[in-house]
Design a protein around this motif. Structure first.
Motif, PDB file in Angstrom:
ATOM      1  N   TYR A 131       0.875  -1.186   0.014  1.00 54.59           N
ATOM      2  CA  TYR A 131       0.034   0.106   0.050  1.00 54.59           C
ATOM      3  C   TYR A 131       0.915   1.279  -0.034  1.00 54.59           C
ATOM      4  O   TYR A 131       0.627   2.345  -0.759  1.00 54.59           O
ATOM      5  CB  TYR A 131      -0.905  -0.005   1.174  1.00 54.59           C
ATOM      6  CG  TYR A 131      -1.997   1.174   1.094  1.00 54.59           C
ATOM      7  CD1 TYR A 131      -3.197   0.804   0.325  1.00 54.59           C
ATOM      8  CD2 TYR A 131      -1.994   2.251   1.847  1.00 54.59           C
ATOM      9  CE1 TYR A 131      -4.281   1.753   0.194  1.00 54.59           C
ATOM     10  CE2 TYR A 131      -3.038   3.182   1.718  1.00 54.59           C
ATOM     11  CZ  TYR A 131      -4.041   2.893   0.971  1.00 54.59           C
ATOM     12  OH  TYR A 131      -5.057   3.919   0.876  1.00 54.59           O
ATOM     13  N   LEU A 132       2.007   0.995   0.786  1.00 57.66           N
ATOM     14  CA  LEU A 132       2.571   2.246   0.812  1.00 57.66           C
ATOM     15  C   LEU A 132       3.546   2.464  -0.419  1.00 57.66           C
ATOM     16  O   LEU A 132       3.697   3.584  -0.982  1.00 57.66           O
ATOM     17  CB  LEU A 132       3.924   2.061   1.929  1.00 57.66           C
ATOM     18  CG  LEU A 132       3.511   3.126   3.275  1.00 57.66           C
ATOM     19  CD1 LEU A 132       2.194   2.558   3.750  1.00 57.66           C
ATOM     20  CD2 LEU A 132       4.713   3.048   4.354  1.00 57.66           C
ATOM     21  N   GLU A 179      -9.767  12.087  -3.964  1.00 55.77           N
ATOM     22  CA  GLU A 179      -9.090  11.676  -5.365  1.00 55.77           C
ATOM     23  C   GLU A 179      -7.711  10.923  -5.192  1.00 55.77           C
ATOM     24  O   GLU A 179      -7.528  10.098  -5.740  1.00 55.77           O
ATOM     25  CB  GLU A 179      -8.801  12.975  -6.145  1.00 55.77           C
ATOM     26  CG  GLU A 179      -8.403  12.696  -7.480  1.00 55.77           C
ATOM     27  CD  GLU A 179      -8.947  11.487  -8.260  1.00 55.77           C
ATOM     28  OE1 GLU A 179      -8.448  11.114  -9.158  1.00 55.77           O
ATOM     29  OE2 GLU A 179     -10.175  11.263  -7.971  1.00 55.77           O
ATOM     30  N   PHE A 180      -6.847  11.429  -4.146  1.00 58.26           N
ATOM     31  CA  PHE A 180      -5.439  10.739  -4.082  1.00 58.26           C
ATOM     32  C   PHE A 180      -5.759   9.388  -3.617  1.00 58.26           C
ATOM     33  O   PHE A 180      -5.174   8.461  -4.041  1.00 58.26           O
ATOM     34  CB  PHE A 180      -4.720  11.664  -3.135  1.00 58.26           C
ATOM     35  CG  PHE A 180      -3.433  11.006  -2.775  1.00 58.26           C
ATOM     36  CD1 PHE A 180      -2.370  11.446  -3.704  1.00 58.26           C
ATOM     37  CD2 PHE A 180      -3.279  10.229  -2.022  1.00 58.26           C
ATOM     38  CE1 PHE A 180      -1.002  10.817  -3.459  1.00 58.26           C
ATOM     39  CE2 PHE A 180      -1.840   9.728  -1.664  1.00 58.26           C
ATOM     40  CZ  PHE A 180      -0.872  10.299  -2.603  1.00 58.26           C
ATOM     41  N   ALA A 181      -6.777   9.237  -2.718  1.00 57.46           N
ATOM     42  CA  ALA A 181      -6.981   7.871  -2.029  1.00 57.46           C
ATOM     43  C   ALA A 181      -7.577   6.906  -3.178  1.00 57.46           C
ATOM     44  O   ALA A 181      -7.294   5.785  -3.267  1.00 57.46           O
ATOM     45  CB  ALA A 181      -7.945   8.013  -0.926  1.00 57.46           C
ATOM     46  N   ARG A 182      -8.500   7.469  -4.243  1.00 53.82           N
ATOM     47  CA  ARG A 182      -8.935   6.760  -5.154  1.00 53.82           C
ATOM     48  C   ARG A 182      -7.670   6.374  -5.897  1.00 53.82           C
ATOM     49  O   ARG A 182      -7.845   5.140  -6.600  1.00 53.82           O
ATOM     50  CB  ARG A 182      -9.999   7.567  -5.875  1.00 53.82           C
ATOM     51  CG  ARG A 182     -10.528   6.676  -7.218  1.00 53.82           C
ATOM     52  CD  ARG A 182     -11.426   7.678  -8.203  1.00 53.82           C
ATOM     53  NE  ARG A 182     -10.641   8.489  -8.866  1.00 53.82           N
ATOM     54  CZ  ARG A 182      -9.573   7.960  -9.715  1.00 53.82           C
ATOM     55  NH1 ARG A 182      -9.951   6.608 -10.156  1.00 53.82           N
ATOM     56  NH2 ARG A 182      -8.760   8.585 -10.534  1.00 53.82           N
ATOM     57  N   GLN A 183      -6.927   6.963  -6.442  1.00 55.33           N
ATOM     58  CA  GLN A 183      -5.785   6.777  -7.229  1.00 55.33           C
ATOM     59  C   GLN A 183      -4.962   5.682  -6.531  1.00 55.33           C
ATOM     60  O   GLN A 183      -4.391   4.812  -7.336  1.00 55.33           O
ATOM     61  CB  GLN A 183      -5.096   8.049  -7.857  1.00 55.33           C
ATOM     62  CG  GLN A 183      -5.662   9.053  -8.459  1.00 55.33           C
ATOM     63  CD  GLN A 183      -4.851  10.150  -9.158  1.00 55.33           C
ATOM     64  OE1 GLN A 183      -3.860  10.023  -9.241  1.00 55.33           O
ATOM     65  NE2 GLN A 183      -5.453  11.283  -9.375  1.00 55.33           N
ATOM     66  N   VAL A 184      -4.623   5.742  -5.251  1.00 54.22           N
ATOM     67  CA  VAL A 184      -3.695   5.039  -4.640  1.00 54.22           C
ATOM     68  C   VAL A 184      -4.359   3.661  -4.591  1.00 54.22           C
ATOM     69  O   VAL A 184      -3.918   2.541  -4.794  1.00 54.22           O
ATOM     70  CB  VAL A 184      -3.513   5.562  -3.076  1.00 54.22           C
ATOM     71  CG1 VAL A 184      -2.971   4.346  -2.255  1.00 54.22           C
ATOM     72  CG2 VAL A 184      -2.636   6.444  -3.226  1.00 54.22           C
ATOM     73  N   GLU A 185      -5.836   3.590  -4.401  1.00 54.04           N
ATOM     74  CA  GLU A 185      -6.544   2.251  -4.294  1.00 54.04           C
ATOM     75  C   GLU A 185      -6.311   1.613  -5.783  1.00 54.04           C
ATOM     76  O   GLU A 185      -6.284   0.201  -5.876  1.00 54.04           O
ATOM     77  CB  GLU A 185      -8.030   2.464  -3.919  1.00 54.04           C
ATOM     78  CG  GLU A 185      -8.010   2.895  -2.481  1.00 54.04           C
ATOM     79  CD  GLU A 185      -7.843   1.652  -1.398  1.00 54.04           C
ATOM     80  OE1 GLU A 185      -8.006   0.642  -1.524  1.00 54.04           O
ATOM     81  OE2 GLU A 185      -7.351   2.022  -0.278  1.00 54.04           O
ATOM     82  N   GLU A 186      -6.367   2.231  -6.818  1.00 56.87           N
ATOM     83  CA  GLU A 186      -6.455   1.762  -8.222  1.00 56.87           C
ATOM     84  C   GLU A 186      -5.127   1.235  -8.381  1.00 56.87           C
ATOM     85  O   GLU A 186      -4.981   0.204  -8.967  1.00 56.87           O
ATOM     86  CB  GLU A 186      -6.956   2.889  -9.034  1.00 56.87           C
ATOM     87  CG  GLU A 186      -6.818   2.383 -10.458  1.00 56.87           C
ATOM     88  CD  GLU A 186      -7.223   3.635 -11.505  1.00 56.87           C
ATOM     89  OE1 GLU A 186      -6.635   3.737 -12.573  1.00 56.87           O
ATOM     90  OE2 GLU A 186      -8.430   4.158 -11.230  1.00 56.87           O
ATOM     91  N   GLU A 187      -4.111   1.984  -8.110  1.00 58.93           N
ATOM     92  CA  GLU A 187      -2.590   1.646  -8.116  1.00 58.93           C
ATOM     93  C   GLU A 187      -2.696   0.418  -7.418  1.00 58.93           C
ATOM     94  O   GLU A 187      -1.733  -0.590  -7.803  1.00 58.93           O
ATOM     95  CB  GLU A 187      -1.734   2.489  -7.932  1.00 58.93           C
ATOM     96  CG  GLU A 187      -0.077   2.331  -8.137  1.00 58.93           C
ATOM     97  CD  GLU A 187       0.071   2.002  -9.281  1.00 58.93           C
ATOM     98  OE1 GLU A 187       1.242   1.322  -9.727  1.00 58.93           O
ATOM     99  OE2 GLU A 187      -0.518   3.021 -10.264  1.00 58.93           O
ATOM    100  N   TRP A 188      -2.968   0.343  -6.179  1.00 60.57           N
ATOM    101  CA  TRP A 188      -2.827  -0.925  -5.295  1.00 60.57           C
ATOM    102  C   TRP A 188      -3.326  -2.029  -5.703  1.00 60.57           C
ATOM    103  O   TRP A 188      -2.668  -3.173  -5.495  1.00 60.57           O
ATOM    104  CB  TRP A 188      -3.369  -0.591  -3.890  1.00 60.57           C
ATOM    105  CG  TRP A 188      -3.018  -1.400  -2.591  1.00 60.57           C
ATOM    106  CD1 TRP A 188      -1.757  -1.901  -2.519  1.00 60.57           C
ATOM    107  CD2 TRP A 188      -3.943  -1.958  -1.921  1.00 60.57           C
ATOM    108  NE1 TRP A 188      -2.016  -3.039  -1.703  1.00 60.57           N
ATOM    109  CE2 TRP A 188      -3.053  -2.999  -1.057  1.00 60.57           C
ATOM    110  CE3 TRP A 188      -5.295  -1.748  -1.629  1.00 60.57           C
ATOM    111  CZ2 TRP A 188      -3.694  -3.557   0.093  1.00 60.57           C
ATOM    112  CZ3 TRP A 188      -5.894  -2.551  -0.595  1.00 60.57           C
ATOM    113  CH2 TRP A 188      -5.127  -3.305   0.272  1.00 60.57           C
ATOM    114  N   GLN A 189      -4.265  -2.150  -6.517  1.00 59.36           N
ATOM    115  CA  GLN A 189      -4.863  -3.205  -7.129  1.00 59.36           C
ATOM    116  C   GLN A 189      -3.890  -4.177  -7.807  1.00 59.36           C
ATOM    117  O   GLN A 189      -4.057  -5.223  -8.062  1.00 59.36           O
ATOM    118  CB  GLN A 189      -6.111  -2.804  -7.722  1.00 59.36           C
ATOM    119  CG  GLN A 189      -7.286  -2.358  -6.852  1.00 59.36           C
ATOM    120  CD  GLN A 189      -7.515  -3.044  -5.588  1.00 59.36           C
ATOM    121  OE1 GLN A 189      -7.786  -4.397  -5.768  1.00 59.36           O
ATOM    122  NE2 GLN A 189      -7.332  -2.585  -4.427  1.00 59.36           N
TER     123      GLN A 189
END
Length: 564
Positions: A229-230, A262-272
């Motif tokens: 996640y980091l 929005e930042f959290a959304r992008q992180v979650e998308e990248e994390w997948q």
């Protein structure tokens, strides 16, 4: 505490060999200063006003007595007999010769230490609670996770050249003592409703030119996913963080620009794309690292020691020290002791070689050979028997380490400022010494009560002035040194950014300014209300009106030679 394995020893050995050759080429003229600059910064070496400064990493603030003795040795052999402990739980030496730096790094490696990634646009030293593992309010010991993150961030190839420096803090207690809200990433170890261990994740905190408190982007992250996640957070920052403007390059600017949601959304998308990948933490690895943080051989002690209680009753000086410098411990019969590096007349955070040797001896005799560094620039002996507190106090007092001021006005955070730092707009140390002189009465300090005064010599905020109950910032005004004052900042569970009260002041006016602020607090506080609570209730107006109501007395500031 963690011990280097074969991989640690090998990578440090190879880095020293590389750096030794880089220094040789710089001294011979094969490398220009511009070419050498990025190489030395990767190894913690800064050029300051008068000499090179070497910053040594102290991961999550933990030191063995052997490592502290090595600091004392370095101070004597390579510096001017002292070191400066910083708000990043590190230590700095301010008078270093370039040609000797490879030898210093080799000496550090002999006690499993280094200066890697203490500068540059990379992931810096992982910081944590100085009472981790012993705190009475601890939920989960964060040190194994801090060590895992240290290993993961060291030499991570994808994040060796970020848009800007990057700082991570982790807290495992009910009370935040790691200032997680003002870090690029702040992690709090928590349980979810099922009792599972994980992290509450904050992103985008920081001070400097644009002070911002971090935003929570995930309430619960399973512990096994912390690295992936980091990594997703860092990938978004690495891709979209600004590189065209150094003042707008920190992750806080990106989060503010696009919004935390929005930042959290992008992180979650990248994390997948990387979730459950090779960086997923396993139970076996967590167990391996956790084994290095085993419980010391505590004795079965009574909850109260008669000699300690009697001395506390009969000796006011000892009682005051216990009240301010002795902290609760999760094991019955033990306490954590804060050794104050804020003795009057000494720059905050400085310790002499003799003091460091003595502290190492104290650690061996009283605290299982372990020392902690706080981000308030003090040191901690984490495991002291209650029955030995009187003897420890007497010994520490004889060496200038028992000033009973922890949490009080003179326990101030202070960067080295213009006496050393080439970035500073104004000196910090002389102002700190002048304020300490003004408030020299310990009885008066105890009457004032808990108050945090933080001071920085420039907008980079190494002294964390934005989150001081009283903050002081050195500024340049027409080539002269002036000081801007803010009120209402705080760290911890109720973090806040201070507000500037008005026009800046000269160096000689600063003790009187602080005195007037304190007078308003004492005049208007309700019963035992803390300064920060009074400031939040009243706002800055009453303080501002009284400070500027009449001409401010000017005192002669301390001289140039303010270092230890």
């Amino acid at each position: 505490m963690y011990r280097y394995d074969q991989h640690d020893h090998q990578i440090i050995k190879e880095r020293i060999a590389q750096y030794r050759d880089q220094v040789r080429r710089r001294l011979s003229g094969e490398l220009s200063e511009d070419e050498f600059r990025i190489l030395r910064l990767q190894n913690g070496l800064y050029m300051q006003r008068h000499a090179y400064m070497l910053r040594i990493a102290v991961p999550y603030g933990m030191l063995s007595s052997t490592q502290v003795r090595k600091f004392a040795h370095i101070a004597r052999k390579y510096d001017r007999g002292y070191g400066h402990f910083t708000t990043r739980q590190n230590i700095q030496f301010n008078w270093i010769n370039l040609e000797e730096t490879p030898d210093i790094l080799e000496e550090l490696a002999s006690v499993e230490m280094h200066a890697i990634q203490t500068s540059g646009n990379c992931m810096r030293n992982i910081t944590s609670d100085e009472f981790a593992g012993v705190a009475a309010d601890e939920v989960i010991d964060p040190r194994p996770y801090a060590e895992i993150l240290r290993q993961w961030t060291t030499f991570h190839p994808e994040f060796a050249y970020l848009p800007r420096k990057f700082k991570i803090a982790i807290n495992g207690s009910k009370e935040d003592r790691a200032a997680i809200a003002v870090h690029d990433i702040g992690l709090t170890v928590v349980h979810n409703e099922l009792g599972e261990v994980g992290f509450r994740v904050m992103v985008g905190g920081g001070m400097g030119r644009t002070p911002i408190l971090g935003s929570v982007i995930r309430e619960f992250l399973p512990w096994k996913d912390v690295m992936t996640y980091l990594e997703a957070i860092l990938r978004i920052y690495n891709q979209y963080g600004r590189r065209d403007n150094i003042y707008k390059a920190r992750i806080k600017i990106l989060v503010k620009a696009i919004g935390a949601e929005e930042f959290a959304r992008q992180v979650e998308e990248e994390w997948q794309d990387i979730k459950d990948g090779p960086a997923t933490l396993t139970q076996e690895e967590l167990k391996r690292v956790s084994s290095y943080f085993s419980t010391p051989a505590y004795e079965n002690l009574p909850a109260s020691d008669a000699g300690f209680e009697l001395h506390k009753t009969e000796n006011k000086a000892f009682s005051n020290w216990v009240k301010r410098n002795v902290k609760p411990h999760k094991v019955t019969g033990y306490s954590a002791v804060v050794l104050s590096l804020k003795k009057p007349g000494v720059p905050p955070g400085d310790a002499s070689a003799e003091q460091m040797d003595f502290i190492a001896d104290l650690a061996d005799r009283y605290s299982f050979g372990e020392v902690r560094v706080t981000h308030e620039q003090n040191l901690v002996l984490s495991d002291v028997k209650q029955s030995e507190l009187v003897t420890l106090w007497q010994e520490a007092k004889a060496h200038g380490l028992a000033t009973p001021n922890i949490g009080l006005l003179t326990d101030m955070i202070c960067c080295p400022g213009g006496d050393f730092c080439a970035l500073a707009n104004a000196k910090s140390i002389p102002i700190a010494l002048d304020i300490t002189d003004r408030f020299s009465s310990l009885d008066y300090l105890h009457d004032i009560g808990d108050i945090e005064l933080n001071m920085s010599g420039c907008i980079n905020a190494c002294g964390h002035h934005h989150v001081g109950n009283i903050g002081i910032l050195g500024v340049d005004k027409d080539g002269s040194e002036w000081y801007q004052v803010s009120i209402g900042g705080a760290q911890g569970n109720e973090s806040s950014i201070g507000k500037i009260i008005g026009p800046s002041f000269s160096a000689g006016q600063m003790p009187e300014v602080i005195d007037r602020i304190i007078q308003v607090y004492i005049r208007d506080r309700i019963e035992d209300e803390r300064f920060i609570d009074t400031a939040r209730r009243l706002g800055i107006v009453p303080f501002k009106e009284y400070v500027y109501a009449s001409p401010i007395k000017t005192t002669e500031p301390h001289g140039e030679d303010a270092c230890a």
